[in-house]
Design a protein around this motif. Structure first.
Motif, short mmCIF file in Angstrom:
data_model
loop_
_atom_site.label_atom_id
_atom_site.label_comp_id
_atom_site.label_asym_id
_atom_site.label_seq_id
_atom_site.Cartn_x
_atom_site.Cartn_y
_atom_site.Cartn_z
N ILE A 42 1.16 -1.09 -0.02
CA ILE A 42 -0.07 -0.01 0.17
C ILE A 42 0.93 1.34 -0.06
CG2 ILE A 42 -2.02 1.27 1.38
CD1 ILE A 42 -2.86 -1.58 0.31
N ARG A 43 1.02 2.05 -1.01
CA ARG A 43 1.77 3.18 -1.32
C ARG A 43 1.08 4.52 -1.19
NH1 ARG A 43 4.96 2.31 -6.66
NH2 ARG A 43 4.94 0.02 -6.25
N ALA A 54 -11.02 9.42 4.53
CA ALA A 54 -11.04 8.00 5.16
C ALA A 54 -9.50 7.56 5.53
CB ALA A 54 -12.00 7.15 4.22
N LEU A 55 -8.70 7.89 4.52
CA LEU A 55 -7.31 7.40 4.27
C LEU A 55 -6.41 8.57 3.89
CD1 LEU A 55 -7.86 4.33 1.90
CD2 LEU A 55 -7.63 4.31 4.54
N ASP A 56 -5.40 8.78 4.68
CA ASP A 56 -4.66 9.81 4.69
C ASP A 56 -3.23 9.53 4.44
OD1 ASP A 56 -3.82 12.69 6.80
OD2 ASP A 56 -3.56 12.38 4.55
N ASP A 57 -2.80 9.25 3.00
CA ASP A 57 -1.31 8.82 2.84
C ASP A 57 -0.90 7.79 3.42
OD1 ASP A 57 1.82 10.34 3.01
OD2 ASP A 57 0.88 9.48 1.21
N VAL A 58 -1.56 6.57 3.35
CA VAL A 58 -1.34 5.44 4.32
C VAL A 58 -0.31 4.46 3.20
CG1 VAL A 58 -2.33 3.23 4.90
CG2 VAL A 58 -3.63 5.31 5.39
N THR A 80 -11.77 0.31 4.49
CA THR A 80 -11.70 1.04 3.12
C THR A 80 -10.17 0.62 2.34
OG1 THR A 80 -12.89 3.02 4.02
CG2 THR A 80 -11.19 3.41 2.41
N THR A 81 -9.03 0.46 3.21
CA THR A 81 -7.85 -0.07 2.48
C THR A 81 -8.25 -1.40 1.91
OG1 THR A 81 -6.66 1.05 4.23
CG2 THR A 81 -5.65 -0.54 3.13
N MET A 82 -8.82 -2.26 2.45
CA MET A 82 -8.99 -3.58 1.96
C MET A 82 -9.98 -3.45 0.97
SD MET A 82 -7.09 -5.32 3.80
CE MET A 82 -7.32 -7.22 3.49
N ARG A 83 -11.04 -2.66 0.63
CA ARG A 83 -11.66 -2.13 -0.59
C ARG A 83 -10.98 -1.95 -1.80
NH1 ARG A 83 -17.05 -2.74 -0.44
NH2 ARG A 83 -17.31 -1.17 -2.02
N VAL A 84 -10.11 -0.86 -1.41
CA VAL A 84 -9.15 -0.54 -2.50
C VAL A 84 -8.45 -1.38 -3.01
CG1 VAL A 84 -7.56 1.07 -3.06
CG2 VAL A 84 -9.65 2.17 -1.69
N GLY A 94 -2.68 7.19 -4.74
CA GLY A 94 -1.69 6.32 -4.18
C GLY A 94 -2.01 4.87 -5.14
N GLN A 95 -1.55 3.82 -4.49
CA GLN A 95 -1.47 2.58 -4.98
C GLN A 95 -1.75 1.38 -4.00
OE1 GLN A 95 2.24 2.25 -7.38
NE2 GLN A 95 1.03 2.26 -9.16
#
Length: 169
Positions: A42-43, A54-58, A80-84, A94-95
């Motif tokens: 996760i980049r 929801a996600l800030d530069d994770v 949210t991370t897992m859904r992305v 990000g990626q």
């Protein structure tokens, strides 16, 4: 599996057949089939839902051969991370990569990634075996694969138990 858990087959978990020739079951991976030692990367992932961040530069890496927990309070961004990562939502920036590729670019995702982000999507009256068997049948996978996966994740003894009776914690 509870909210935010994922099992990656690409880390080459030992199957029942391999274990018949080796030591007892362990939740450790043996190594990685691909050339990349980073199974998940996760980049700089960022995601907004309207005005809510929801996600800030994770950023983080999950290396092959490691059992990894993804923990945090409600609203921390785990789902949210897992859904992305699984291509169910899109990041604003990000990626999210599996074996160096986006989920949508994997040749046969069902053969390398298994995820259950919300247990409500499994019929509570079905057994764990029946749930996985239905997935296997719809994707042309043999019943022996279901048995291997249940063994690999330590659920063989409860394969006949109804999913609705599993703890979600």
């Amino acid at each position: 599996m509870g909210d935010g858990e994922i099992f990656l087959r690409g880390a080459r978990w030992r199957t029942r057949r391999a274990l018949a020739r080796g030591p007892a079951w362990s939740p450790r991976c043996d190594g990685h089939e691909g050339s990349n030692s980073q199974v998940i990367e996760i980049r700089n992932l960022s995601k907004r839902f309207g005005s809510r961040l929801a996600l800030d530069d994770v950023s983080f890496v999950v290396e092959a051969g490691r059992v990894t927990a993804f923990l945090g309070p409600n609203g921390a961004g785990k789902t949210t991370t897992m859904r992305v990562l699984l291509g169910l939502d899109f990041a604003d920036s990000g990626q999210a990569l599996i074996d160096g590729r986006r989920f949508v670019d994997l040749e046969a995702p069902i053969l390398s990634v298994g995820a259950l982000l919300d247990a409500r999507h499994a019929h509570p009256g079905r057994s764990a075996f029946a749930h996985l068997r239905a997935l296997a049948l719809t994707h042309g996978l043999p019943q022996s694969r279901v048995e291997d996966v249940l063994y690999d994740v330590g659920l063989s003894e409860v394969a006949g138990k109804r999913v609705g009776g599993f703890s979600l914690g």
